[in-house]
Design an enzyme around this catalytic site. Sequence first.
Site, PDB file in Angstrom:
ATOM      1  N   HIS A  16      -5.879   1.351  -8.435  1.00  0.00           N
ATOM      2  CA  HIS A  16      -5.592   2.789  -8.449  1.00  0.00           C
ATOM      3  C   HIS A  16      -4.094   2.993  -8.595  1.00  0.00           C
ATOM      4  O   HIS A  16      -3.307   2.038  -8.606  1.00  0.00           O
ATOM      5  CB  HIS A  16      -6.124   3.490  -7.191  1.00  0.00           C
ATOM      6  CG  HIS A  16      -5.345   3.233  -5.926  1.00  0.00           C
ATOM      7  ND1 HIS A  16      -5.441   4.021  -4.809  1.00  0.00           N
ATOM      8  CD2 HIS A  16      -4.448   2.263  -5.602  1.00  0.00           C
ATOM      9  CE1 HIS A  16      -4.649   3.553  -3.863  1.00  0.00           C
ATOM     10  NE2 HIS A  16      -4.039   2.485  -4.308  1.00  0.00           N
ATOM     11  N   CYS A  35       3.135   2.796  -4.792  1.00  0.00           N
ATOM     12  CA  CYS A  35       1.764   3.214  -5.114  1.00  0.00           C
ATOM     13  C   CYS A  35       1.707   4.041  -6.393  1.00  0.00           C
ATOM     14  O   CYS A  35       0.629   4.281  -6.934  1.00  0.00           O
ATOM     15  CB  CYS A  35       1.165   4.023  -3.963  1.00  0.00           C
ATOM     16  SG  CYS A  35       0.920   3.039  -2.483  1.00  0.00           S
ATOM     17  N   HIS A  41      -2.147  -0.756  -9.482  1.00  0.00           N
ATOM     18  CA  HIS A  41      -2.103  -1.891  -8.560  1.00  0.00           C
ATOM     19  C   HIS A  41      -3.462  -1.940  -7.875  1.00  0.00           C
ATOM     20  O   HIS A  41      -4.226  -0.973  -7.918  1.00  0.00           O
ATOM     21  CB  HIS A  41      -0.968  -1.752  -7.534  1.00  0.00           C
ATOM     22  CG  HIS A  41      -1.168  -0.608  -6.598  1.00  0.00           C
ATOM     23  ND1 HIS A  41      -0.841   0.683  -6.912  1.00  0.00           N
ATOM     24  CD2 HIS A  41      -1.699  -0.561  -5.346  1.00  0.00           C
ATOM     25  CE1 HIS A  41      -1.147   1.487  -5.904  1.00  0.00           C
ATOM     26  NE2 HIS A  41      -1.670   0.757  -4.938  1.00  0.00           N
ATOM     27  N   HIS A  43      -6.241  -3.373  -4.615  1.00  0.00           N
ATOM     28  CA  HIS A  43      -6.424  -3.734  -3.202  1.00  0.00           C
ATOM     29  C   HIS A  43      -7.762  -4.432  -3.029  1.00  0.00           C
ATOM     30  O   HIS A  43      -8.722  -4.126  -3.735  1.00  0.00           O
ATOM     31  CB  HIS A  43      -6.440  -2.488  -2.307  1.00  0.00           C
ATOM     32  CG  HIS A  43      -5.170  -1.710  -2.324  1.00  0.00           C
ATOM     33  ND1 HIS A  43      -4.042  -2.106  -1.654  1.00  0.00           N
ATOM     34  CD2 HIS A  43      -4.838  -0.554  -2.951  1.00  0.00           C
ATOM     35  CE1 HIS A  43      -3.077  -1.227  -1.849  1.00  0.00           C
ATOM     36  NE2 HIS A  43      -3.525  -0.268  -2.635  1.00  0.00           N
ATOM     37  N   ASP A  81     -16.594  -1.385  -7.005  1.00  0.00           N
ATOM     38  CA  ASP A  81     -16.088  -2.758  -7.095  1.00  0.00           C
ATOM     39  C   ASP A  81     -15.622  -3.095  -8.513  1.00  0.00           C
ATOM     40  O   ASP A  81     -16.348  -2.854  -9.490  1.00  0.00           O
ATOM     41  CB  ASP A  81     -17.182  -3.736  -6.662  1.00  0.00           C
ATOM     42  CG  ASP A  81     -16.645  -5.144  -6.460  1.00  0.00           C
ATOM     43  OD1 ASP A  81     -15.473  -5.277  -6.043  1.00  0.00           O
ATOM     44  OD2 ASP A  81     -17.388  -6.098  -6.718  1.00  0.00           O
ATOM     45  N   HIS A  82     -14.414  -3.628  -8.610  1.00  0.00           N
ATOM     46  CA  HIS A  82     -13.780  -3.987  -9.892  1.00  0.00           C
ATOM     47  C   HIS A  82     -13.545  -2.773 -10.794  1.00  0.00           C
ATOM     48  O   HIS A  82     -13.473  -2.903 -12.019  1.00  0.00           O
ATOM     49  CB  HIS A  82     -14.592  -5.053 -10.638  1.00  0.00           C
ATOM     50  CG  HIS A  82     -14.476  -6.414 -10.018  1.00  0.00           C
ATOM     51  ND1 HIS A  82     -14.985  -6.706  -8.786  1.00  0.00           N
ATOM     52  CD2 HIS A  82     -13.882  -7.547 -10.455  1.00  0.00           C
ATOM     53  CE1 HIS A  82     -14.737  -7.971  -8.490  1.00  0.00           C
ATOM     54  NE2 HIS A  82     -14.054  -8.500  -9.480  1.00  0.00           N
ATOM     55  N   GLU A 128      -7.201  -0.748   3.637  1.00  0.00           N
ATOM     56  CA  GLU A 128      -6.578  -0.905   2.319  1.00  0.00           C
ATOM     57  C   GLU A 128      -5.699  -2.151   2.284  1.00  0.00           C
ATOM     58  O   GLU A 128      -5.723  -2.925   1.320  1.00  0.00           O
ATOM     59  CB  GLU A 128      -5.752   0.340   1.994  1.00  0.00           C
ATOM     60  CG  GLU A 128      -5.144   0.331   0.606  1.00  0.00           C
ATOM     61  CD  GLU A 128      -4.270   1.550   0.370  1.00  0.00           C
ATOM     62  OE1 GLU A 128      -4.518   2.252  -0.608  1.00  0.00           O
ATOM     63  OE2 GLU A 128      -3.349   1.793   1.170  1.00  0.00           O
TER      64      GLU A 128
HETATM   65 NI    NI Z   1      -2.634   1.428  -3.245  1.00  0.00          NI
END
Ligand code: NI
Length: 143
Positions: A16, A35, A41, A43, A81-82, A128
Amino acid sequence: MKTIYITRRETFNAAHKLWRPEWSDEKNWEVFGKCSNHNWHGHNFELFVTVKGAPNPETGFVINLKTLSVIVREKVIEALDHKNLNLDVPFLKGIMASTENLAIAIWDLIEQDIIENGGELAKIKLIETENNFVEYFGGKEPF
Ligand code: NI
């Protein structure tokens, strides 16, 4: 009634960025820091879904954990997911892809399924990073 809380953990990873297009690069950096990185990036999220209730007299369960796992996997993990949370996830369209908003969206996705399986959703905890997590209680007071 003896109320007890039971939690199922699931994991997913997703990308995100926190970015408001109507803001300047400087303001995005000031508010969102790393961010706001243009090229995303990721998580490794840890999701904890907590259900509350009394143990069923026959099974001893508040909710069957296998059932809870299927609900979370089918409704949440498959959707996230992914994925890129900003681009790929219909229920996050138009919403800032923060961990806070994601936790609230996850609650809304699964609350009804949990009720239909005899449980009551009590908490969504979404980790996160090892230092940052959020907890959502559905707008109610913490238990
Ligand atoms: Ni983030």
